[in-house]
Structures are given as structure tokens and as C-alpha cells.
Design an enzyme around this catalytic site. Structure first.
Site, PDB file in Angstrom:
ATOM      1  N   SER A 143      72.522  30.973  36.265  1.00 24.89           N
ATOM      2  CA  SER A 143      74.063  31.372  36.613  1.00 24.89           C
ATOM      3  C   SER A 143      73.933  32.795  36.855  1.00 24.89           C
ATOM      4  O   SER A 143      73.245  33.483  36.340  1.00 24.89           O
ATOM      5  CB  SER A 143      74.866  31.051  35.293  1.00 24.89           C
ATOM      6  OG  SER A 143      76.042  31.544  35.345  1.00 24.89           O
ATOM      7  N   TYR A 157      75.948  29.945  26.147  1.00 23.26           N
ATOM      8  CA  TYR A 157      75.515  29.417  27.629  1.00 23.26           C
ATOM      9  C   TYR A 157      74.996  30.748  28.392  1.00 23.26           C
ATOM     10  O   TYR A 157      74.154  30.501  28.924  1.00 23.26           O
ATOM     11  CB  TYR A 157      77.228  29.128  28.381  1.00 23.26           C
ATOM     12  CG  TYR A 157      76.915  28.938  29.612  1.00 23.26           C
ATOM     13  CD1 TYR A 157      76.660  27.595  30.201  1.00 23.26           C
ATOM     14  CD2 TYR A 157      77.214  29.763  30.746  1.00 23.26           C
ATOM     15  CE1 TYR A 157      76.528  27.122  31.428  1.00 23.26           C
ATOM     16  CE2 TYR A 157      77.199  29.424  31.807  1.00 23.26           C
ATOM     17  CZ  TYR A 157      76.793  28.154  32.209  1.00 23.26           C
ATOM     18  OH  TYR A 157      76.618  27.836  33.614  1.00 23.26           O
TER      19      TYR A 157
END
Length: 257
Positions: A143, A157
Site C-alpha cells: 500500500s 494495517y
């Protein structure tokens, strides 16, 4: 076709990036193993590919479990005789993921089990299959938050995606002389069910959008095109990269060292 005669395994194929990438791979000639813990979504993905005259099979698997990851790779080789492309895409973003104070240990452990251990296990069983095939391409979904802190707290995350990026770089170095390329896909904020559930208020959405130079969320189909490039021979000299597909976020906020 860019993936003619290739066999590709896609985790998280039941929705979002995984679903769109599986369809995109199939349109380019690849035979697909669609993997998901969501049986309904995974079966639908495989059925959609077959309806378009592509080759696809579904494997139900929890990527945080070694036996399931071993099973999905074995299914690829049993069905198609080999594995050329491994897209370790399955991941979660828990609604209760927050800062260090407010994120529970259970949420932390669950996020790490799927997002980090799942990539490790995919590579643990997938790399020997790629070696048997004479090489191939691994794409791990990281990400943009792996290199840039998120605008809204999601510590587990963010940490998990940083781990995926580091793991990708090391694996790329280890296997570079084996004709195995390993790259980390780093999407920006997308209009996917996963993110929209997390950004569940207009305020949260705007806090993300204000940081995106292009002024919009990306689409899963746009990410699928980027994965196709990394999977294909067009990226034959690309390995160990953090492949940013983020609408310009990191260009705006990351200072080169």
C-alpha cells in the site's frame, strides 16, 4: 495476448483488486486459480471468467493457514501443470484498527496473520512452484501507507503493509538469479468495498481525498492494469520495486533521501 499459456494464482479474488485482476489476467490468456475465503465471491469470479471462455478454477482458502496455502498452490499445479504468476493480494483492514492506544491486540494479531503471514505463506509454497516452472512473477499487495503514514489512524494495517514491502525487497534479492521477480504493488486509496467500509463518513473520505493530487479515489480496474504489467514480460527488468499506483500521493508528500 500478454499472458498466453501462463498459469496465475490470485488470492482475494472474490472482490475488489483481486477480482478485477483475475478477470484482466484471463482476458490476456492466463489460466486462473481464484482463491478466497469468501466462497460466493470466489466462485463468482471463476464463473465470470469461464463465461468469457477463459480457464478458471476456485479454491477456498484462508491465507493465514499454511495447509490452505499449500493446497491452493498444489491445485494450480494439478489443474494447469505449473504456476507462473503468484498474486498475493488477500488482505484485511479491520474497522476497529486505530492508533496504538485504541487498537486491540486481537485486531493487531488478525491483521498481521492475514496481511503479513498470508504473503509469507503464499511465497513459502508458491516459490518452489515457480522454481519448478523455470521462473515467474510474484506480486505482493502492499500500500502507499507502507511508505507514508495514513491520514486516519490504522496502525495495524499500516505496519502490516510496511512488512509486506520489506519482505518483497528481500525475496526479490534472494531469487533474482532464478528468473523469479518479486514486486510490491502499492495502491493509493481506491473505491473498493474494503476501503469504503473503513471510510464510513464523508469526513473520513474527504480527509483522504484532500491528500490525493488527482482528487479522486482510484478504481480496482486501474490497479489490475498495473498488476498485469508486473505479471507480464513487459516488466522483465523490474524486481524489488515498490510500484506506486496512488494518484500522486507519494510524489506530493515523500521527500527523496
Amino acid at each position: 495476448m500478454r499472458l498466453k499459456d501462463k498459469a496465475a494464482l490470485v488470492t482475494g479474488a472474490g472482490s475488489g483488486i483481486g477480482y478485477q485482476t483475475a478477470l484482466r489476467f484471463a482476458r490476456e490468456g492466463a489460466s486462473i486459480v481464484a482463491v478466497d475465503i469468501n466462497e460466493e465471491g470466489g466462485l463468482q469470479c471463476a464463473a465470470d471468467i469461464r463465461q468469457r471462455d477463459g480457464a478458471a478454477t476456485f479454491v477456498h482458502a484462508d491465507v493465514s493457514r499454511a495447509a490452505d496455502c499449500e493446497k491452493m498452490v498444489a491445485a494450480a499445479e494439478a489443474t494447469y501443470g505449473k504456476l507462473d504468476i503468484l498474486f498475493n493480494n488477500a488482505g484485511i483492514s479491520h474497522a476497529d484498527d486505530d492508533d496504538a492506544i485504541n487498537t486491540s491486540e486481537a485486531v493487531w494479531d488478525m491483521t498481521m496473520a492475514v496481511n503479513v503471514k498470508g504473503v509469507f505463506l503464499g511465497c513459502k509454497f508458491g516459490i518452489p512452484a515457480l522454481q519448478r516452472a523455470g521462473g515467474g512473477s510474484i506480486i505482493n499487495t502492499a500500500s502507499f501507507v507502507a511508505v507514508l503514514g495514513a491520514a486516519t489512524p490504522q496502525l495495524a494495517y499500516t505496519a502490516s503493509k510496511g512488512a509486506v514491502l520489506s519482505m518483497t525487497r528481500e525475496l526479490a534479492m534472494i531469487h533474482a538469479r532464478e528468473n523469479i521477480r518479486v514486486n510490491a504493488l502499492c495502491p493509493g486509496p481506491l473505491r473498493t468495498e474494503l476501503l469504503m467500509k473503513y471510510l464510513d463518513t464523508d469526513d473520513k473520505k474527504q480527509r483522504r481525498l484532500v491528500h490525493i493530487p488527482m482528487g479522486r479515489f482510484g478504481e480496482a480496474t486501474e490497479i489490475a492494469d498495473a498488476v498485469l504489467f508486473l505479471a507480464s514480460d513487459e516488466s522483465s527488468f523490474v524486481t524489488g520495486s515498490a510500484f506506486m499506483v496512488d494518484g500522486g500521493i507519494t510524489a506530493a508528500y515523500v521527500t527523496p533521501e
